[in-house]
Design a protein around this motif. Structure first.
Motif, short mmCIF file in Angstrom:
data_model
loop_
_atom_site.label_atom_id
_atom_site.label_comp_id
_atom_site.label_asym_id
_atom_site.label_seq_id
_atom_site.Cartn_x
_atom_site.Cartn_y
_atom_site.Cartn_z
N PHE A 127 -4.00 15.00 4.02
CA PHE A 127 -2.65 14.57 3.65
C PHE A 127 -2.55 14.33 2.15
O PHE A 127 -1.56 14.71 1.52
CB PHE A 127 -2.26 13.30 4.40
N ASN A 128 -3.56 13.69 1.58
CA ASN A 128 -3.55 13.42 0.15
C ASN A 128 -3.45 14.71 -0.65
O ASN A 128 -2.74 14.78 -1.66
CB ASN A 128 -4.81 12.64 -0.26
N ARG A 129 -4.15 15.76 -0.19
CA ARG A 129 -4.07 17.04 -0.89
C ARG A 129 -2.68 17.66 -0.74
O ARG A 129 -2.12 18.18 -1.71
CB ARG A 129 -5.14 17.99 -0.35
N ARG A 130 -2.13 17.59 0.48
CA ARG A 130 -0.80 18.15 0.70
C ARG A 130 0.25 17.41 -0.13
O ARG A 130 1.16 18.03 -0.70
CB ARG A 130 -0.43 18.08 2.18
N PHE A 131 0.12 16.11 -0.21
CA PHE A 131 1.10 15.33 -0.95
C PHE A 131 1.00 15.61 -2.45
O PHE A 131 2.01 15.66 -3.15
CB PHE A 131 0.90 13.84 -0.68
N ARG A 143 -7.62 4.24 20.77
CA ARG A 143 -6.42 4.82 21.37
C ARG A 143 -5.16 4.50 20.56
O ARG A 143 -4.09 4.22 21.10
CB ARG A 143 -6.25 4.34 22.82
N PHE A 144 -5.32 4.50 19.23
CA PHE A 144 -4.18 4.23 18.35
C PHE A 144 -4.29 5.15 17.14
O PHE A 144 -5.18 4.98 16.29
CB PHE A 144 -4.17 2.77 17.90
N THR A 145 -3.43 6.14 17.10
CA THR A 145 -3.46 7.12 16.02
C THR A 145 -2.12 7.13 15.30
O THR A 145 -1.07 7.07 15.94
CB THR A 145 -3.75 8.53 16.55
N ILE A 146 -2.17 7.20 13.98
CA ILE A 146 -0.96 7.31 13.16
C ILE A 146 -0.87 8.74 12.66
O ILE A 146 -1.72 9.18 11.87
CB ILE A 146 -1.00 6.33 11.98
N GLU A 189 0.85 -1.20 0.00
CA GLU A 189 0.00 0.00 0.00
C GLU A 189 0.88 1.24 0.00
O GLU A 189 1.28 1.74 1.05
CB GLU A 189 -0.93 -0.03 1.21
N ARG A 190 1.20 1.73 -1.21
CA ARG A 190 2.14 2.82 -1.37
C ARG A 190 1.66 4.11 -0.70
O ARG A 190 2.43 4.81 -0.04
CB ARG A 190 2.40 3.05 -2.87
N ASN A 191 0.37 4.45 -0.87
CA ASN A 191 -0.13 5.70 -0.33
C ASN A 191 -0.07 5.70 1.19
O ASN A 191 0.34 6.68 1.82
CB ASN A 191 -1.57 5.93 -0.79
N PHE A 192 -0.46 4.59 1.80
CA PHE A 192 -0.42 4.49 3.26
C PHE A 192 1.02 4.53 3.76
O PHE A 192 1.32 5.19 4.77
CB PHE A 192 -1.10 3.19 3.69
N GLN A 193 1.92 3.86 3.06
CA GLN A 193 3.33 3.86 3.47
C GLN A 193 3.90 5.28 3.41
O GLN A 193 4.64 5.70 4.30
CB GLN A 193 4.14 2.92 2.59
N THR A 194 3.55 6.00 2.35
CA THR A 194 4.02 7.38 2.22
C THR A 194 3.53 8.23 3.39
O THR A 194 4.28 9.04 3.95
CB THR A 194 3.54 7.98 0.89
N PHE A 195 2.26 8.05 3.76
CA PHE A 195 1.69 8.81 4.87
C PHE A 195 2.44 8.52 6.18
O PHE A 195 2.79 9.45 6.93
CB PHE A 195 0.21 8.45 5.04
N VAL A 196 2.72 7.24 6.45
CA VAL A 196 3.42 6.89 7.69
C VAL A 196 4.85 7.42 7.65
O VAL A 196 5.36 7.93 8.65
CB VAL A 196 3.42 5.36 7.90
N GLU A 234 -18.04 -10.09 4.33
CA GLU A 234 -16.84 -9.27 4.18
C GLU A 234 -16.21 -9.03 5.54
O GLU A 234 -16.87 -8.69 6.52
CB GLU A 234 -17.19 -7.92 3.53
N LEU A 235 -14.90 -9.23 5.58
CA LEU A 235 -14.07 -8.89 6.73
C LEU A 235 -12.85 -8.21 6.15
O LEU A 235 -12.01 -8.86 5.55
CB LEU A 235 -13.69 -10.15 7.52
N LEU A 236 -12.80 -6.90 6.32
CA LEU A 236 -11.78 -6.13 5.60
C LEU A 236 -11.00 -5.22 6.54
O LEU A 236 -11.56 -4.31 7.15
CB LEU A 236 -12.45 -5.30 4.51
N HIS A 237 -9.69 -5.48 6.67
CA HIS A 237 -8.79 -4.58 7.39
C HIS A 237 -8.32 -3.50 6.42
O HIS A 237 -7.91 -3.81 5.30
CB HIS A 237 -7.57 -5.34 7.91
N PHE A 238 -8.33 -2.24 6.86
CA PHE A 238 -7.86 -1.18 5.97
C PHE A 238 -7.43 0.02 6.80
O PHE A 238 -7.93 0.25 7.92
CB PHE A 238 -8.94 -0.77 4.96
N PRO A 239 -6.48 0.83 6.28
CA PRO A 239 -6.06 2.04 6.98
C PRO A 239 -6.87 3.24 6.51
O PRO A 239 -7.34 3.29 5.37
CB PRO A 239 -4.59 2.18 6.57
N HIS A 240 -7.01 4.21 7.39
CA HIS A 240 -7.65 5.46 7.02
C HIS A 240 -6.57 6.54 6.93
O HIS A 240 -5.93 6.88 7.93
CB HIS A 240 -8.70 5.87 8.06
#
Length: 398
Positions: free
Chosen positions: A196-200, A163-166, A44-51, A185-191
């Motif tokens: 950030f997307n606009r800034r990037f 209580r977990f924020t990135i 997940e390139r976009n999520f990795q870039t954000f982190v 459906e059982l789907l793990h996903f990041p928000h």
């Protein structure tokens, strides 16, 4: 140390992913029962870039999958059938553990019409009994329902890790969808925050402009002036050496086609089941033929110009096409160039690692970690073929 993301512990290959997906499909009676398969290994390139930029850096990104908080690298298997709206996607962690699944059902598929509480109970029971997933670190943040034309009622529940924020407003979420009376459906996903997307995008705009300008410059200087104009003057002087250039241009161009064909398992991930498989295959084959023509022409013209100009400028240098002929290959000059090439590899590797480590650790620069590898190589028919094909083209051209 230089590229922490490469420490992903991968214990499942593409064959194992396909087999495990088939076993799960049979166990849970997922549809379609008769299907074709496609597989990919995704990052997940976009999520990795954000982190990396706003979530604590690459080390924090690495901790997410090491501590089993979230797995950005996943095997993805798709089950589909031509002209069938029902399809299934299953995700596995790199170690082979079932991680997520999503079953797409047509609006006309029959099913129960449960009330909200009954559907929620089905979702929780499936999590505990079938998927052995601990939902306690998560809290419910959203829910919805949709009444399908067939009368089936689908309920969706979205949870967020408490209580977990990135970084700023980055979260890990889980979506459960009950289709009728079954968990569909059982789907793990990041928000990733939209801000950030606009800034990037704004950050990348100048880079994209530079890249576009550089591409145009290459076409004008290298393509028009370096190749077309050069060959024109070489033809007038009868100095064009084209036979070997044509042969090797075709060979190298053919390897580039092999590289694309090697990724056929991933191309089926984008297949629209409303289109016939034969039409989809024909479209892919036409693209491969066009790629072969374009790549072979580009390499051939480049080789003609480069070798012919080299003969004119340096008539006493070894000719590239004859380096491995019987008489020339045994010379000390060829031996020195060959050994020098292999020995220089260590120097280049050291430079890349030292540069990356220095600028990221000492200067705080951001260097995208995935520019050095493509995780989807693992889902190709022959992962080694892509590396050889790309290297062959680059080595000849440079």
């Amino acid at each position: 140390n230089a590229f922490p993301a490469l420490s992903v512990d991968i214990k499942m290959n593409r064959e194992m992913a396909l087999q495990k997906a088939k076993e799960l499909s049979e166990k849970y009676n997922w549809t379609p029962e008769i299907f074709r398969e496609a597989v990919s290994f995704d990052g997940e390139r976009n999520f990795q870039t954000f982190v990396e930029l706003e979530g604590g850096g690459l080390d924090n990104f690495k901790l997410l999958y090491i501590e089993d908080i979230y797995h950005p690298y996943k095997w993805r298997v798709r089950h589909f059938q031509e002209k069938n709206p029902n399809e299934l996607t299953i995700w596995f962690t790199p170690t082979g553990k079932p991680y997520s699944f999503s079953q797409k059902l047509s609006e006309e598929a029959l099913g129960a019409s449960l009330q909200r509480d009954s559907a929620f109970a089905v979702a929780m029971a499936s999590l505990e009994e079938e998927w052995t997933f601990d939902i306690s670190p998560y809290e419910l943040i959203d829910e919805s329902k949709k009444i399908q034309p067939s009368g089936r009622v689908d309920h969706s529940f979205t949870f967020q890790r408490s209580r977990f924020t990135i970084g700023e407003n980055g979260f890990i979420r889980l979506k459960l969808t009950v289709q009728g009376d079954k968990l569909g459906e059982l789907l793990h996903f990041p928000h990733v925050p939209e801000a950030f997307n606009r800034r990037f995008s704004e950050m990348r705009s100048s880079n994209d402009t530079i890249a576009f300008s550089a591409t145009i410059s290459v076409y004008l200087l290298y393509g028009l002036l370096g190749i077309v104009v050069s060959i024109f003057f070489l033809m007038r002087e009868r100095r064009v050496l084209w036979e070997k250039a044509l042969v090797w241009g075709i060979i190298v161009g053919l390897f580039q086609v092999f590289v694309q064909f090697n990724f056929f398992p991933m191309m089926w991930m984008e297949y629209n089941t409303a289109v016939s498989e034969s039409s989809f295959m024909m479209e892919l084959l036409v693209q491969l033929v066009l790629l072969f023509v374009l790549q072979s022409s580009l390499y051939t013209l480049s080789f003609i110009a480069a070798e012919s100009l080299t003969r004119k400028a340096f008539p006493n240098h070894l000719q590239f096409w004859k380096l491995w002929s019987k008489d020339v290959a045994a010379s000390t000059s060829v031996l020195g160039q060959t050994l020098g090439g292999y020995l220089a590899t260590g120097i280049f590797m050291f430079y890349a690692i030292a540069f990356y480590t220095f600028v990221t650790k000492n200067l705080g620069w951001w260097a995208p970690a995935d520019t050095n590898y493509d995780p989807n190589l693992l889902a190709a028919y022959f992962p080694w073929l892509t590396s050889i094909g790309i290297s062959l083209g680059a080595g000849f051209w440079e």
